[in-house]
Write a protein that holds these residues in place. Structure first.
Motif, PDB file in Angstrom:
ATOM      1  N   LEU A  71     -12.889  -9.438 -20.532  1.00 11.26           N
ATOM      2  CA  LEU A  71     -11.898 -10.186 -19.757  1.00 11.26           C
ATOM      3  C   LEU A  71     -10.929  -9.270 -19.029  1.00 11.26           C
ATOM      4  N   TRP A  72     -10.483  -8.212 -19.696  1.00  2.00           N
ATOM      5  CA  TRP A  72      -9.535  -7.311 -19.032  1.00  2.00           C
ATOM      6  C   TRP A  72     -10.128  -6.641 -17.805  1.00  2.00           C
ATOM      7  N   SER A  73     -11.449  -6.425 -17.810  1.00  2.00           N
ATOM      8  CA  SER A  73     -12.110  -5.848 -16.636  1.00  2.00           C
ATOM      9  C   SER A  73     -12.118  -6.837 -15.485  1.00  2.00           C
ATOM     10  N   ASP A  74     -12.402  -8.128 -15.782  1.00  2.00           N
ATOM     11  CA  ASP A  74     -12.380  -9.149 -14.731  1.00  2.00           C
ATOM     12  C   ASP A  74     -10.976  -9.323 -14.150  1.00  2.00           C
ATOM     13  N   ILE A  75      -9.972  -9.287 -15.022  1.00  2.00           N
ATOM     14  CA  ILE A  75      -8.583  -9.420 -14.552  1.00  2.00           C
ATOM     15  C   ILE A  75      -8.228  -8.271 -13.615  1.00  2.00           C
ATOM     16  N   ALA A  76      -8.645  -7.061 -13.970  1.00  2.00           N
ATOM     17  CA  ALA A  76      -8.352  -5.897 -13.128  1.00  2.00           C
ATOM     18  C   ALA A  76      -9.001  -6.022 -11.755  1.00  2.00           C
ATOM     19  N   PHE A  77     -10.280  -6.447 -11.751  1.00  2.00           N
ATOM     20  CA  PHE A  77     -10.970  -6.583 -10.472  1.00  2.00           C
ATOM     21  C   PHE A  77     -10.325  -7.673  -9.607  1.00  2.00           C
ATOM     22  N   LEU A  78      -9.952  -8.790 -10.249  1.00  2.00           N
ATOM     23  CA  LEU A  78      -9.351  -9.886  -9.506  1.00  2.00           C
ATOM     24  C   LEU A  78      -8.012  -9.478  -8.885  1.00  2.00           C
ATOM     25  N   SER A  79      -7.184  -8.779  -9.652  1.00  2.00           N
ATOM     26  CA  SER A  79      -5.879  -8.354  -9.120  1.00  2.00           C
ATOM     27  C   SER A  79      -6.057  -7.347  -7.997  1.00  2.00           C
ATOM     28  N   TRP A  80      -7.034  -6.449  -8.145  1.00  2.00           N
ATOM     29  CA  TRP A  80      -7.297  -5.463  -7.082  1.00  2.00           C
ATOM     30  C   TRP A  80      -7.775  -6.156  -5.809  1.00  2.00           C
ATOM     31  N   ALA A  81      -8.683  -7.140  -5.959  1.00  2.00           N
ATOM     32  CA  ALA A  81      -9.205  -7.849  -4.791  1.00  2.00           C
ATOM     33  C   ALA A  81      -8.091  -8.565  -4.045  1.00  2.00           C
ATOM     34  N   PHE A  82      -7.204  -9.231  -4.778  1.00  2.00           N
ATOM     35  CA  PHE A  82      -6.090  -9.924  -4.128  1.00  2.00           C
ATOM     36  C   PHE A  82      -5.099  -8.929  -3.517  1.00  2.00           C
ATOM     37  N   ALA A  83      -4.988  -7.739  -4.101  1.00  2.00           N
ATOM     38  CA  ALA A  83      -4.064  -6.724  -3.566  1.00  2.00           C
ATOM     39  C   ALA A  83      -4.537  -6.180  -2.224  1.00  2.00           C
ATOM     40  N   MET A  84      -5.826  -6.359  -1.902  1.00  2.00           N
ATOM     41  CA  MET A  84      -6.350  -5.831  -0.642  1.00  2.00           C
ATOM     42  C   MET A  84      -5.795  -6.562   0.579  1.00  2.00           C
ATOM     43  N   LEU A  85      -5.404  -7.817   0.428  1.00  2.00           N
ATOM     44  CA  LEU A  85      -4.816  -8.533   1.567  1.00  2.00           C
ATOM     45  C   LEU A  85      -3.459  -7.943   1.958  1.00  2.00           C
ATOM     46  N   PRO A  86      -2.492  -7.812   1.039  1.00  2.00           N
ATOM     47  CA  PRO A  86      -1.238  -7.149   1.436  1.00  2.00           C
ATOM     48  C   PRO A  86      -1.443  -5.688   1.808  1.00  2.00           C
ATOM     49  N   TRP A  87      -2.502  -5.064   1.267  1.00  2.00           N
ATOM     50  CA  TRP A  87      -2.799  -3.686   1.669  1.00  2.00           C
ATOM     51  C   TRP A  87      -3.103  -3.616   3.167  1.00  2.00           C
ATOM     52  N   LEU A  88      -3.925  -4.541   3.662  1.00  2.00           N
ATOM     53  CA  LEU A  88      -4.235  -4.547   5.093  1.00  2.00           C
ATOM     54  C   LEU A  88      -2.992  -4.881   5.923  1.00  2.00           C
ATOM     55  N   VAL A  89      -2.215  -5.863   5.465  1.00  2.00           N
ATOM     56  CA  VAL A  89      -0.992  -6.221   6.189  1.00  2.00           C
ATOM     57  C   VAL A  89      -0.047  -5.022   6.241  1.00  2.00           C
ATOM     58  N   PHE A  90       0.075  -4.320   5.122  1.00  2.00           N
ATOM     59  CA  PHE A  90       0.902  -3.110   5.087  1.00  2.00           C
ATOM     60  C   PHE A  90       0.417  -2.096   6.118  1.00  2.00           C
ATOM     61  N   ALA A  91      -0.904  -1.850   6.153  1.00  2.00           N
ATOM     62  CA  ALA A  91      -1.453  -0.860   7.088  1.00  2.00           C
ATOM     63  C   ALA A  91      -1.179  -1.253   8.534  1.00  2.00           C
ATOM     64  N   LEU A  92      -1.341  -2.541   8.853  1.00  2.00           N
ATOM     65  CA  LEU A  92      -1.104  -3.000  10.225  1.00  2.00           C
ATOM     66  C   LEU A  92       0.359  -2.837  10.628  1.00  2.00           C
ATOM     67  N   GLU A  93       1.272  -3.211   9.748  1.00  2.00           N
ATOM     68  CA  GLU A  93       2.701  -3.142  10.075  1.00  2.00           C
ATOM     69  C   GLU A  93       3.222  -1.713  10.001  1.00  2.00           C
ATOM     70  N   TYR A  94       2.802  -0.974   9.005  1.00  2.00           N
ATOM     71  CA  TYR A  94       3.306   0.394   8.808  1.00  2.00           C
ATOM     72  C   TYR A  94       2.932   1.294   9.978  1.00  2.00           C
ATOM     73  N   THR A  95       1.697   1.130  10.462  1.00  3.20           N
ATOM     74  CA  THR A  95       1.249   1.964  11.584  1.00  3.20           C
ATOM     75  C   THR A  95       1.688   1.407  12.930  1.00  3.20           C
ATOM     76  N   GLY A  96       2.257   0.198  12.943  1.00  6.91           N
ATOM     77  CA  GLY A  96       2.676  -0.408  14.202  1.00  6.91           C
ATOM     78  C   GLY A  96       1.525  -0.974  15.008  1.00  6.91           C
ATOM     79  N   THR A  97       0.331  -1.050  14.402  1.00  9.26           N
ATOM     80  CA  THR A  97      -0.836  -1.566  15.121  1.00  9.26           C
ATOM     81  C   THR A  97      -0.668  -3.032  15.473  1.00  9.26           C
ATOM     82  N   TYR A  98      -0.142  -3.788  14.534  1.00  4.42           N
ATOM     83  CA  TYR A  98       0.070  -5.216  14.772  1.00  4.42           C
ATOM     84  C   TYR A  98       1.216  -5.647  13.877  1.00  4.42           C
ATOM     85  N   THR A  99       2.360  -5.891  14.467  1.00  3.36           N
ATOM     86  CA  THR A  99       3.550  -6.190  13.667  1.00  3.36           C
ATOM     87  C   THR A  99       3.947  -7.662  13.697  1.00  3.36           C
ATOM     88  N   ARG A 100       3.110  -8.507  14.315  1.00  4.63           N
ATOM     89  CA  ARG A 100       3.474  -9.918  14.424  1.00  4.63           C
ATOM     90  C   ARG A 100       2.386 -10.813  13.823  1.00  4.63           C
TER      91      ARG A 100
END
Length: 547
Positions: A71-100
């Protein structure tokens, strides 16, 4: 069976999660830069997975309701997968590629993550789902999560590589922090099956401790939010690339983030050399000082240029100031023309009025009394008017047009000017020319001849006995010196030259000195006037064939 060592390892994962959650909360309180909120959410989701998974691992070890991965392995994978969405948003805003990014866009990007959640529930609770459907959903969800990961890594690494004030290592550290949990946590089920719980718990602990350490280093080692690349990206988009103005983009710490090709060319810099440096290192003035200037003057060797500075701030979609765009518009010709017209107007009005008065009064006396001795005064005044008109036309001609470059012998031209002035002068003085046999020079000869003519003419007119003309070579051109043993130039005329304009109380008696100054300035040279045992005029003339 869970051993104390296993529990301790899961405890490390738990504490790593606490660190990640704390890091996310700290970022949101500490900074207000593009990408901070998304970065905080990214670390928070990773942290929640580590905390919950670590707690489950300490409580249940390898046991749990699932027959597959723990179970702890599934929880880790699930949290990492959901973290990828704010990761992309961070990359877009941080680099100024797309801030809106709109909420609708974020919601659409998050939809496939529902599939990931379903896969985990099916795995944990062994729900009866058709294998083909499960495999299709899993493949699509996995591709989507990898898309979020890879695009984010690409944006961050590329941008930190392109911007001179940032380090490529900064992008690599951030990218590694995002991808490392996937690789490390992906092998924990295999370690559990082939080696044992201790090996799997070790991998699990490292899977969260390692990215937590990288993110701490990125925040406080590289100081990723002290100077964000978004300032350069957003600022660059605001630059009119084809402008002849000099454009600098600086962040809110007055460090150069971008400059256009014209600015790099004008200051003799590469496109990356000034990046990250304070703008004061380039311009010689701070942003605040530049704001208070009506015109910014730049000197480079023998050249002097004047610019109109314009400073405008730019912000992101939340109206947070990211930096400023500095635009320097070259107004050298405009200022020169303004100065010339101002001086010509005042000198012509003053001198023409005085000379016409002399002519008129003497002519009236002649008419009334028939005294021919008055004729000489009339002739002198008329000659003065003619000479003044000639100088005014000469100045207007060479200053108004573009530079016309030709190659001639400076020594031969100087000899011609000296001979002409000796022939026209009533003052019998000795003129000595100290020069090499020849001095080949590429320049605008109309402007140089006018300046040389006025220099020698003034010296011949006011010298007591001797005029000395010297020509010497220097690194990029020639230095011309004209000296006389006369009374010197009046302080009022030198003050008018230094001030760059003439006033009712501070003006010269003619255009000779202005003709020298403007002629040499046209050539990007320099001129100095010295009153010591007479007058010495020193002019430097760059050879335009020397790059």
């Amino acid at each position: 069976m869970t051993t104390p060592l296993d529990t301790a390892l899961f405890g490390i994962a738990f504490l790593s999660g606490v660190l990640l959650c704390t890091l996310g909360a700290y970022c949101n309180r500490r900074w207000d830069e593009p990408g901070v909120t998304a970065f905080g959410m990214f670390t928070l989701l990773l942290g929640i997975g580590a905390v919950v998974g670590g707690a489950v691992g300490m409580a249940f070890g390898a046991s749990g309701p699932s027959r597959g991965p723990p179970l702890w392995s599934d929880i880790a994978f699930l949290s990492w997968a959901f973290a990828m969405l704010p990761w992309l948003v961070f990359a877009l805003e941080y680099t100024g590629t797309y801030t809106r990014l709109r909420r609708r866009t974020v919601a659409l990007l998050s939809l496939p993550l529902v599939g990931v959640t379903g896969l985990v529930f099916v795995s944990v609770f062994n729900l009866p789902v058709d294998g083909v459907i499960l495999q299709t959903i899993g493949s699509l969800a996995t591709v989507h999560v990898f898309f979020l990961l890879i695009i984010g890594i690409y944006l961050v690494v590329r941008t930190t590589h392109e911007y001179g004030h940032l380090s490529l290592g900064q992008g690599i550290v951030l990218g590694t922090a995002a991808i490392s949990p996937l690789f490390i946590l992906n092998i924990t089920p295999t370690l559990l099956e082939d080696v044992g719980l201790t090996a799997a718990a070790t991998g699990y602990a490292v899977g969260f401790l390692f990215p937590a350490g990288l993110l701490v280093f990125a925040l406080f080692g590289f100081e990723i939010f002290e100077s964000t690349p978004a300032a350069g990206t957003v600022g660059e988009q605001a630059i009119a690339r084809e402008t002849d103005d000099l454009i600098f983009v600086v962040d809110d710490n007055e460090r150069v983030i971008k400059l256009n090709p014209k600015a790099a060319e004008e200051f003799g810099l590469s496109r990356t050399e000034p990046l990250g440096k304070p703008i004061s290192d380039i311009l010689g003035v701070t942003l605040e000082e530049l704001r208070g200037m009506e015109t910014y003057e730049r000197r480079s060797g023998v050249s002097r240029q004047q610019f109109d500075p314009e400073i405008s701030s730019f912000t992101d979609q939340h109206d947070r100031q990211l930096g400023c765009i500095i635009s320097l518009h070259d107004v050298t010709e405009r200022e020169l023309r303004k100065q010339r017209l101002e001086v010509l107007n005042r000198v012509l009005r003053h001198n023409l009025r005085n000379n016409v008065d002399v002519i008129k009064s003497n002519a009236e006396v002649l008419a009334e009394n028939g005294h021919d001795d008055r004729a000489e005064a009339i002739i002198d005044s008329a000659d003065g008017l003619a000479d003044l008109g000639h100088k005014a036309r000469s100045i207007d001609r060479f200053v108004s047009r573009r530079i016309h470059e030709t190659e001639r012998d400076l020594v031969a031209v100087a000899e011609e000017v000296i001979a002409d002035r000796c022939e026209r002068s009533d003052n019998e003085v000795e003129i000595e020319l100290d020069a090499p046999e020849s001095a080949s020079l590429v320049t605008d000869w109309e402007a140089l001849t006018a300046a040389l003519d006025s220099s020698v003419g003034n010296a011949v007119r006011y010298a007591d006995t001797t005029v000395e003309v010297g020509i010497t070579e220097y690194a990029t051109g020639y230095r011309i010196t004209v000296s006389d043993d006369g009374p010197g130039i009046p302080d009022s005329e030198l003050a008018a030259l230094d001030a760059g304009s003439e006033t009712p109380l501070q003006h010269g008696t003619g255009l000779g000195l202005w003709r020298i100054k403007w002629g040499i300035k046209k050539l990007n040279g320099t001129v100095t006037f010295t009153n010591e045992s007479g007058t010495t005029v020193q002019m430097t003339v760059p050879d335009r064939s020397v790059s």
